[in-house]
Design a protein around this motif. Sequence first.
Motif, short mmCIF file in Angstrom:
data_model
loop_
_atom_site.label_atom_id
_atom_site.label_comp_id
_atom_site.label_asym_id
_atom_site.label_seq_id
_atom_site.Cartn_x
_atom_site.Cartn_y
_atom_site.Cartn_z
N GLN A 1 0.84 -1.19 0.00
CA GLN A 1 0.00 0.00 0.00
C GLN A 1 0.88 1.25 0.00
O GLN A 1 1.71 1.42 0.90
N MET A 2 0.71 2.10 -1.00
CA MET A 2 1.51 3.31 -1.07
C MET A 2 1.24 4.24 0.11
O MET A 2 2.12 5.00 0.52
N GLN A 3 0.05 4.14 0.69
CA GLN A 3 -0.26 4.99 1.84
C GLN A 3 0.62 4.66 3.04
O GLN A 3 0.81 5.49 3.94
N GLU A 4 1.14 3.44 3.07
CA GLU A 4 1.98 3.02 4.20
C GLU A 4 3.43 3.47 4.05
O GLU A 4 4.22 3.32 4.99
N TRP A 5 3.77 4.01 2.90
CA TRP A 5 5.18 4.30 2.61
C TRP A 5 5.84 5.24 3.63
O TRP A 5 6.97 4.97 4.06
N PRO A 6 5.22 6.36 4.04
CA PRO A 6 5.90 7.24 5.00
C PRO A 6 6.32 6.52 6.29
O PRO A 6 7.44 6.70 6.77
N SER A 7 5.44 5.67 6.84
CA SER A 7 5.80 4.96 8.07
C SER A 7 6.85 3.89 7.81
O SER A 7 7.74 3.68 8.63
N GLU A 9 7.61 0.80 -4.71
CA GLU A 9 6.86 0.23 -5.82
C GLU A 9 5.69 -0.55 -5.24
O GLU A 9 5.89 -1.48 -4.44
N GLU A 10 4.50 -0.16 -5.63
CA GLU A 10 3.28 -0.77 -5.08
C GLU A 10 2.94 -2.04 -5.84
O GLU A 10 2.57 -2.00 -7.02
N ILE A 11 3.12 -3.17 -5.20
CA ILE A 11 2.84 -4.46 -5.84
C ILE A 11 1.33 -4.68 -5.86
O ILE A 11 0.63 -4.44 -4.90
N HIS A 71 8.13 13.23 -5.21
CA HIS A 71 8.99 12.33 -4.45
C HIS A 71 9.33 11.09 -5.27
O HIS A 71 9.17 9.95 -4.81
N ILE A 72 9.80 11.30 -6.47
CA ILE A 72 10.25 10.23 -7.35
C ILE A 72 11.58 10.66 -7.96
O ILE A 72 11.93 11.84 -7.94
N PRO A 73 12.37 9.73 -8.49
CA PRO A 73 13.62 10.11 -9.14
C PRO A 73 13.38 11.08 -10.30
O PRO A 73 12.54 10.82 -11.16
#
Length: 616
Positions: A281-287, A310-312, A559-561
């Motif tokens: 889940q991309m929403q979980e990325w910050p944590s 990368e969101e699988i 927030h991407i390359p």
Amino acid sequence: MVDPISSSSATSMSAPENQSLHAHKRGDAKHSHSKQVSNQNLLLIALVLTLGFAGVEGAAAYFANSLALISDAGHMVTDAAALGLALLAQIISRRPPSAKHSFGFGRAEALAAFVNSLVMLALVAWIVYEAITRFYEPHQVDGLTVTVVAAIGLVMNIVVAWVLSRDKKSVNTRAALVHVMGDLLGSIAALIAGVVIQLTGWMPIDAILSILVSLLILKSTINILHESYHFLMEGVPLHIDYLAVGKDLRAVPGVLAVHDLHVWEMTPSFPALIGHIEITQMQEWPSIMSRINAMLLDKHGIDHVTLQPEEIGSANKLDPIDSPSTGSSQVHQGDTFYVECINGEGRHRMAYHAWGDPSNPQVLICVHGLTRRGSDFKTLAQAMCQDFYVVCPDVVGRGDSDRLSNPMQYAVPQYVADMTQLVKHLGTAQLNWFGTSMGGLIGMVYAAMPNSPIRKMLINDVGPRIEPEAIARLGSYVGQPFSFSNRADALEKLNAICATFGDHTPEEWEIYNGPMLAQRDGKWVMHYDPDIAVPFASVNPIMAKAGEMAMWHAFKQIHIPILIVRGGDSDLLSAATVAEMCKSNPYARSIEIPNVGHAPAFVKAEQIAVAKEFFS
């Protein structure tokens, strides 16, 4: 002519020169590029002491005819050069990052250490060779002179070694210390040789001790050479276990997999890590990122971390509903398709041209500049379509796309809405973005939106701030009369307008500019709606400043390359703006293409190679 702009993104007059070109958001990492380097005063003191005594010992060595003393004097001279080089490296390493050296000059220390080690190897080889020759041709040595001078040299070397030992963090200073320790051993050997010769008269001791000291020095020299070479080759820091780092990353809650992992040192003692992290889940990325940062710093001492999530489960293309190639394995070679879009007064069709296999989950969207069209990317698309499904739209009002009845809608908000519809039409959840000029501005706004599908973005010669000289140049021809009875004359005029794109062969100009010409009513004219100039001409200074502020805000949210490409002679994107972009967004890096203005056309092999490397 590969140009930006709309009423929603314009320019201010100038940008201040930036001294720092790379910054990190608070909380990203504790590492700072303004690292503390070794105390220059230590090296300066050591240099003065060493150089002063070198002359004294050299003269004494000559009159005493002692190889041990000569080798020690040679060590002294080499030490002085090594210390001077180390001091110079310290000064260079303090220089701030620049537009051409975004990480600064910290590697100068490792380079100096590498050179010092090579010099030391050469000196050891010479001493061993000279000592061996003396076994066959013994030399008479003045033992008393050797003893006195060696004793003084021993004291001096102890002082210098103590001074340098106060800075043990710098590989450069440690390389210089190896020289001094070799000198100290040389003084001891010379002292022993002098005493033995005085007491026994046995001359071979001079050569034997010289060889012994050289072999002792050799081990330390090889260690420093290996360490500095490993650093310069961007090897994994010797104190970090690469496999353990990967294992610990996979063990972080929320991380499914890790790939493209790289660990190296940007400057001595400051390790960095980049890689790709697969999550659900991309929403979980910050944590997740917060947990990763804490783990890497605590367990491995890595505090400069750049990771791409990368969101699988959504990384592959969705089932396309109305894609032109649904259920087909056809590979496209510039085929043209259409997507229906909505504007404030109705609907319009946007054309796009495709290269490659539409079932390929790796999608690259290439968006052109203000007066251009999707065919600009034909050469690039042909080179990339083996690895990507390349889609090159004609932004509305250009090429094969419809024209809008209200010219004020020729603006970035409408363009972004159209691109959103195109992505939905393609059925892809992730994509790469190549935006030239206006296409770069569209990409910046799109990438800053919540849940943007863009995963990598190349911005070709454009930024949030547009230079006033470029605005004036664009206004001189955008929407202005352009009509020729003869196609060759029209192409020649267009080539002249596009001269800043770089030097191209007639064949390359035909491929690149030929599609820009359209025949209407027996005349050769430009392919685009002249009304695209209406919103461009209506921009006043207040609107321009507001547009610039909005673009800066959008750029900082990405927030991407990001790879920023600048033409070395560009009048639209200044070096100062590129510096500010890299400073304000830690995900951005830049490259400059020399002898090209606005904007690099990416039809040359070396320019295409830049895009291939970045998107791979």
